[in-house]
Structure formats: C-alpha cells, structure tokens
Design a protein around this motif. Structure first.
Motif, PDB file in Angstrom:
ATOM      1  N   TYR A 152     -12.587 -10.940 -34.097  1.00 37.60           N
ATOM      2  CA  TYR A 152     -13.559 -11.000 -33.587  1.00 37.60           C
ATOM      3  C   TYR A 152     -13.965 -10.748 -32.178  1.00 37.60           C
ATOM      4  CZ  TYR A 152     -18.941 -11.113 -33.955  1.00 37.60           C
ATOM      5  OH  TYR A 152     -20.016 -10.302 -33.759  1.00 37.60           O
ATOM      6  N   ALA A 153     -13.933 -11.959 -31.845  1.00 39.76           N
ATOM      7  CA  ALA A 153     -13.888 -12.002 -30.078  1.00 39.76           C
ATOM      8  C   ALA A 153     -12.944 -11.329 -29.083  1.00 39.76           C
ATOM      9  CB  ALA A 153     -13.783 -13.446 -29.631  1.00 39.76           C
ATOM     10  N   ALA A 154     -11.617 -10.780 -29.778  1.00 44.62           N
ATOM     11  CA  ALA A 154     -11.605  -9.942 -28.947  1.00 44.62           C
ATOM     12  C   ALA A 154     -12.054  -8.562 -28.815  1.00 44.62           C
ATOM     13  CB  ALA A 154      -9.755  -9.794 -29.800  1.00 44.62           C
ATOM     14  N   LEU A 155     -12.643  -8.121 -30.474  1.00 45.61           N
ATOM     15  CA  LEU A 155     -12.940  -6.498 -30.234  1.00 45.61           C
ATOM     16  C   LEU A 155     -14.788  -6.712 -29.692  1.00 45.61           C
ATOM     17  CD1 LEU A 155     -13.755  -4.686 -32.026  1.00 45.61           C
ATOM     18  CD2 LEU A 155     -14.906  -5.738 -33.983  1.00 45.61           C
ATOM     19  N   ILE A 156     -15.568  -8.087 -29.420  1.00 43.51           N
ATOM     20  CA  ILE A 156     -16.384  -8.269 -29.539  1.00 43.51           C
ATOM     21  C   ILE A 156     -16.158  -7.633 -27.097  1.00 43.51           C
ATOM     22  CG2 ILE A 156     -18.451  -8.995 -28.548  1.00 43.51           C
ATOM     23  CD1 ILE A 156     -19.103  -8.534 -31.243  1.00 43.51           C
ATOM     24  N   VAL A 157     -15.364  -8.798 -26.770  1.00 53.35           N
ATOM     25  CA  VAL A 157     -14.804  -8.078 -25.539  1.00 53.35           C
ATOM     26  C   VAL A 157     -14.303  -7.107 -25.208  1.00 53.35           C
ATOM     27  CG1 VAL A 157     -13.851  -9.438 -23.903  1.00 53.35           C
ATOM     28  CG2 VAL A 157     -14.375 -10.880 -25.401  1.00 53.35           C
ATOM     29  N   SER A 158     -13.878  -6.099 -25.920  1.00 57.22           N
ATOM     30  CA  SER A 158     -13.278  -5.598 -25.606  1.00 57.22           C
ATOM     31  C   SER A 158     -14.721  -4.100 -25.377  1.00 57.22           C
ATOM     32  CB  SER A 158     -12.569  -4.593 -26.676  1.00 57.22           C
ATOM     33  OG  SER A 158     -12.416  -4.467 -27.954  1.00 57.22           O
ATOM     34  N   LEU A 159     -15.969  -4.313 -26.510  1.00 57.94           N
ATOM     35  CA  LEU A 159     -16.522  -3.171 -26.799  1.00 57.94           C
ATOM     36  C   LEU A 159     -18.047  -3.394 -25.335  1.00 57.94           C
ATOM     37  CD1 LEU A 159     -17.477  -3.189 -30.368  1.00 57.94           C
ATOM     38  CD2 LEU A 159     -16.510  -2.445 -28.992  1.00 57.94           C
TER      39      LEU A 159
END
Length: 234
Positions: A152-159
C-alpha cells in the motif's frame, strides 16, 4: 503490539457486503474536521489541486473539495458507495469502462471534477490517472490488512507528484481490546512504511473516543494526522 491484529484479515467481499447491508458506521456525514483544520497546510498556496482519495467510499469530503475548485479522484471497491455519492449529492454522472484495468469502471460527474474508479485499489496506478498534488487518507491505511501495508505504501508513494502533500489519518488504541478494522497504526509503523521516501510531520492529535468505540471495548482512542511530503532525490 502490531502482532495483536496480524490474524485479522478483511476480504474485499466483506467491504462490499458492508455497503450492501448499509453497515457503514465508518462513514461520516459531515466534512472531516481534521481535513478542514489542516486544509491550508495541504493546499500550501495552490489554487487548484488534484486530490486522491484511496478507499473513498462516499466521503462528503470529496464534494467539499470539488466545490472549492479542486478535482478529486477516488478509488472504491463498492459500486453501491460510488452511486450513493453521486445520488446523495444530486450530481448527474456518467459511467465508463477503464481499458487499463480489466473489470473496472469510472464514474464521473458532468464537469469531471470528481472521478471515482470502481476497482481493487491495488489494480490502480499512475498509469490510469496520473499522479496527484494532494492525498487525503482517512479510513484507508487503517483499513488495510497488516500484510498488505508495505504494498500500500509503495502504491501511495508512486501516486505522489513531486509537490504532493499527503494528509494521513491514523488511530492509536489498545489492539488487545479490539481487533479492527479500523486497525491500530502506530507512529513507528508510519515511519517504517514511509520514512525512507517521505518527510513527515505530526499536524494534529485529538482524543477521538466516542460511545461507538467504547462499544468495541476501547477505553482510549487517539486520532493523529500527519503531513507527508516526498523527500527530494539525492
């Protein structure tokens, strides 16, 4: 303390069922006071900002921001929640398939200031709708199963666009007394999830205990809001 909730896993079907049965005590009918309090810290002088709402439900915060002139993109697994958002706010809306995400649909109001994607959050990416200048994470990270939080954290950072300001709402309580959701997410986990990529600042901390949480068996509940910004690459 995190191990106390490691075995509590929410399936997507459970969230969809809660919406279908109207078991949505997590929904707030008023604009969240901590968003209002910290709004200026997020917009940071910008007049028009693209906001992202992960696990958006039918949050009235989205309409509040759109009415202020911003655009909002949300992701939600429940089509019921998305349709209720537009209907309850008297918005006409369109519905289209999303070619980049098989099975997904996007619902948009007439001026396209609000776009809500009905899909699994982990199927969403910046390839679908770009990156964002602000994120309001209320009821999202705290709804993510423990084993999925790194992803989840990786996805948020990528956005996050380079100038993104990410407002993160978390809850502190005794996880021995309640299994969740919403889940217990302590400060040290926020740091471990985001600290390598983001600078973070605690903006607000409030006593959030109500009779609803007392009924869960809790004797104390603290709600924290952090502001996270991408750390410049070396």
């Amino acid at each position: 303390m995190l191990e106390q909730q490691a075995d509590r896993v929410m399936e997507l079907s459970e969230w969809s069922q809660r919406w279908q049965e109207n078991k949505i005590g997590f929904h707030q009918p008023e604009v969240h006071s901590m968003l209002q309090t910290n709004y200026e810290a997020v917009v940071n002088g910008r007049s028009v900002v693209r906001w992202f709402f992960p696990l958006c439900g039918k949050s009235v915060d989205m309409k509040w921001l759109a009415d202020l002139g911003h655009s909002v993109v949300g992701v939600e697994i429940s089509e019921t929640a998305i349709r209720q958002f537009f209907q309850e706010n008297n918005m006409t809306f369109s519905e289209e398939d999303v070619p980049a995400v098989p099975g997904a649909k996007v619902f948009q109001n007439s001026d396209r200031s609000v776009s809500l994607y009905q899909c699994d959050l982990f199927s969403f990416s910046s390839a679908v709708a770009g990156r964002f200048g602000a994120i309001w994470d209320r009821g999202s990270l705290v709804a993510i199963n423990a084993q999925d939080r790194d992803r989840y954290a990786a996805l948020i950072v990528s956005l996050m666009a380079p100038d993104c300001r990410y407002l993160l709402d978390t809850l502190l309580y005794n996880p021995e007394r309640y299994k969740g959701p919403p889940f217990y997410v302590p400060e040290e986990q926020v740091q471990s999830l985001f600290g390598s990529r983001c600078d973070m600042k605690l903006l607000q901390s409030v006593d959030a205990l109500t009779d609803r949480q007392r009924a869960w068996g809790l004797e104390a509940l603290t709600e924290n809001v952090h502001l996270l910004t991408l750390r410049a690459a070396n």
